[in-house]
Design a protein around this motif. Structure first.
Motif, mmCIF file in Angstrom:
data_model
loop_
_atom_site.group_PDB
_atom_site.id
_atom_site.type_symbol
_atom_site.label_atom_id
_atom_site.label_comp_id
_atom_site.label_asym_id
_atom_site.label_seq_id
_atom_site.Cartn_x
_atom_site.Cartn_y
_atom_site.Cartn_z
ATOM 1 N N GLY A 89 0.856 -1.279 0.046
ATOM 2 C CA GLY A 89 -0.097 0.042 -0.060
ATOM 3 C C GLY A 89 0.976 1.198 -0.062
ATOM 4 O O GLY A 89 1.851 1.191 0.748
ATOM 5 N N GLY A 90 0.415 2.320 -0.707
ATOM 6 C CA GLY A 90 1.058 3.394 -0.702
ATOM 7 C C GLY A 90 2.231 3.626 -1.771
ATOM 8 O O GLY A 90 2.037 2.908 -2.852
ATOM 9 N N GLY A 91 2.943 4.719 -1.887
ATOM 10 C CA GLY A 91 4.129 4.761 -3.008
ATOM 11 C C GLY A 91 3.066 5.422 -4.131
ATOM 12 O O GLY A 91 2.308 6.089 -4.039
ATOM 13 N N GLN A 92 3.645 5.011 -5.299
ATOM 14 C CA GLN A 92 3.220 5.422 -6.578
ATOM 15 C C GLN A 92 2.955 4.099 -7.619
ATOM 16 O O GLN A 92 3.737 3.104 -7.199
ATOM 17 C CB GLN A 92 4.035 6.472 -7.083
ATOM 18 N N PRO A 93 2.051 4.704 -8.249
ATOM 19 C CA PRO A 93 2.111 3.301 -9.446
ATOM 20 C C PRO A 93 3.162 3.511 -10.260
ATOM 21 O O PRO A 93 3.925 4.081 -10.236
ATOM 22 C CB PRO A 93 1.036 3.851 -10.020
ATOM 23 N N ALA A 94 3.216 2.134 -11.032
ATOM 24 C CA ALA A 94 4.242 1.993 -12.039
ATOM 25 C C ALA A 94 3.808 1.327 -13.236
ATOM 26 O O ALA A 94 2.549 1.303 -13.468
ATOM 27 C CB ALA A 94 5.370 0.854 -11.550
ATOM 28 N N LYS A 103 -0.282 10.327 -19.390
ATOM 29 C CA LYS A 103 -0.680 10.572 -20.635
ATOM 30 C C LYS A 103 -2.186 11.530 -20.384
ATOM 31 O O LYS A 103 -2.279 12.631 -20.843
ATOM 32 C CB LYS A 103 -1.150 9.429 -21.452
ATOM 33 N N ASP A 104 -2.832 11.033 -19.372
ATOM 34 C CA ASP A 104 -4.334 11.621 -19.468
ATOM 35 C C ASP A 104 -4.248 12.607 -18.465
ATOM 36 O O ASP A 104 -5.332 13.512 -18.474
ATOM 37 C CB ASP A 104 -5.198 10.501 -18.960
ATOM 38 N N PHE A 105 -3.373 12.961 -17.286
ATOM 39 C CA PHE A 105 -3.431 13.847 -16.372
ATOM 40 C C PHE A 105 -2.274 14.702 -16.238
ATOM 41 O O PHE A 105 -2.002 15.690 -15.535
ATOM 42 C CB PHE A 105 -3.613 13.197 -14.836
ATOM 43 N N GLY A 106 -1.199 14.218 -17.217
ATOM 44 C CA GLY A 106 -0.103 15.178 -16.850
ATOM 45 C C GLY A 106 1.076 14.662 -16.080
ATOM 46 O O GLY A 106 2.383 14.509 -16.303
ATOM 47 N N SER A 107 0.898 14.337 -15.068
ATOM 48 C CA SER A 107 1.891 13.692 -14.097
ATOM 49 C C SER A 107 1.043 13.040 -12.977
ATOM 50 O O SER A 107 -0.174 13.304 -12.675
ATOM 51 C CB SER A 107 2.539 14.680 -13.492
ATOM 52 N N PHE A 108 1.664 12.082 -12.133
ATOM 53 C CA PHE A 108 1.000 11.623 -11.031
ATOM 54 C C PHE A 108 0.497 12.392 -9.885
ATOM 55 O O PHE A 108 -0.679 12.360 -9.329
ATOM 56 C CB PHE A 108 1.888 10.400 -10.305
ATOM 57 N N GLU A 109 1.365 13.330 -9.662
ATOM 58 C CA GLU A 109 1.072 14.760 -8.735
ATOM 59 C C GLU A 109 -0.196 15.101 -9.198
ATOM 60 O O GLU A 109 -0.975 15.550 -8.351
ATOM 61 C CB GLU A 109 2.349 15.580 -8.521
ATOM 62 N N ALA A 110 -0.255 15.582 -10.372
ATOM 63 C CA ALA A 110 -1.704 16.272 -10.928
ATOM 64 C C ALA A 110 -2.908 15.477 -10.608
ATOM 65 O O ALA A 110 -3.949 15.840 -10.340
ATOM 66 C CB ALA A 110 -1.346 16.869 -12.236
ATOM 67 N N GLN A 112 -2.965 12.950 -8.508
ATOM 68 C CA GLN A 112 -3.275 12.531 -7.211
ATOM 69 C C GLN A 112 -4.127 14.003 -6.592
ATOM 70 O O GLN A 112 -5.028 13.858 -5.724
ATOM 71 C CB GLN A 112 -2.101 12.338 -6.597
ATOM 72 N N LYS A 113 -3.623 15.256 -7.088
ATOM 73 C CA LYS A 113 -4.377 16.627 -6.425
ATOM 74 C C LYS A 113 -5.780 16.489 -7.054
ATOM 75 O O LYS A 113 -6.687 16.947 -6.197
ATOM 76 C CB LYS A 113 -3.633 17.696 -7.072
ATOM 77 N N GLN A 114 -6.027 16.040 -8.219
ATOM 78 C CA GLN A 114 -7.319 16.251 -9.048
ATOM 79 C C GLN A 114 -8.213 15.191 -8.101
ATOM 80 O O GLN A 114 -9.521 15.443 -7.766
ATOM 81 C CB GLN A 114 -7.286 15.733 -10.385
ATOM 82 N N PHE A 115 -7.953 14.142 -7.885
ATOM 83 C CA PHE A 115 -8.785 12.887 -7.259
ATOM 84 C C PHE A 115 -9.015 13.158 -5.699
ATOM 85 O O PHE A 115 -10.168 13.112 -5.309
ATOM 86 C CB PHE A 115 -7.869 11.660 -7.295
ATOM 87 N N SER A 116 -7.780 13.751 -4.988
ATOM 88 C CA SER A 116 -8.096 14.123 -3.583
ATOM 89 C C SER A 116 -9.135 15.402 -3.800
ATOM 90 O O SER A 116 -10.133 15.257 -2.629
ATOM 91 C CB SER A 116 -6.851 14.597 -3.076
ATOM 92 N N ALA A 117 -9.208 16.431 -4.391
ATOM 93 C CA ALA A 117 -9.943 17.464 -4.510
ATOM 94 C C ALA A 117 -11.368 17.063 -4.736
ATOM 95 O O ALA A 117 -12.346 17.381 -4.135
ATOM 96 C CB ALA A 117 -9.216 18.576 -5.568
#
Ligand code: MN3
Length: 203
Positions: A89-94, A103-110, A112-117
């Protein structure tokens, strides 16, 4: 064949301190169980209606079928989407999932921010859901929310990562601080499970 409550794939306390043991026990043993029982009851009553030809109650039964069925299937995905922090659990996908997210969100950080919001701002009871939009020409990940889970938001999608934001999922530990629960959720996401769901959906 009646639906059965699947056992949790880990002990109740496995997701501590991010999701507490008491919440997991109540959430799985009582809340999820009620959806399973409700789904079986709705299917039994619909079978009886077909046998008798009396469909006077079909409107209410169709709603029961959608409400309890959606609740059961989303909880099954939710439990398997999670794993103990640091042990799956946790970390980042691969791999394929990370490539598709980039491809679809630009980055994992972007992403994660959209999903959390989105998860934090669902009004009242609901879910935030990462879906695979499958039809030819679409083929992309999207983040959707469901304020009433009996109402599907896009019928063409496969949910691959879900977070339960009904109050029963976090209120004992986090009370009204849903954003803290959403933040803690990332420590127990089982990215291998999410990736496997994406790979299966793409086939
Ligand atoms: Mn729930």
């Amino acid at each position: 064949m009646p639906h059965v409550l699947p056992p949790l794939p880990y002990p109740y306390e496995a997701l501590e301190p991010h999701i507490d043991s008491q919440t997991m026990k109540l959430h799985h043993d009582l809340h999820h169980k009620a959806y399973v029982d409700g789904l079986n009851a709705a299917e039994d009553k619909l079978a009886a209606a077909r046998a008798s030809g009396d469909f006077a109650a079909v409107k209410a039964l169709s709603r029961e079928l959608a409400f309890h069925g959606s609740g059961h299937f989303l909880h099954c995905i939710f439990w398997s989407n999670l794993a103990p922090a640091g042990k799956g659990g946790g970390g980042q996908p691969a791999g394929d999932l990370l490539a598709q997210i980039n491809k679809d969100f630009g980055s994992f950080e972007a992403f994660q921010k959209q999903f959390s919001a989105a998860a934090t701002t669902v009004e009242g009871n609901g879910w935030c859901i990462l879906v695979w939009q499958g039809p030819p020409g679409l083929s992309k990940l999207e983040i959707l929310t469901s304020e009433k889970h009996q109402v599907n938001t896009q019928w063409t999608t496969d949910p691959i990562l879900v977070i339960d934001v009904w109050e029963h999922a976090y209120y004992l530990k986090y009370q009204n601080r849903r954003a803290e629960y959403v933040k803690a959720f990332w420590n127990v996401v089982n990215w291998s499970d999410v990736t496997a769901r994406l790979v299966k959906s793409k086939k």
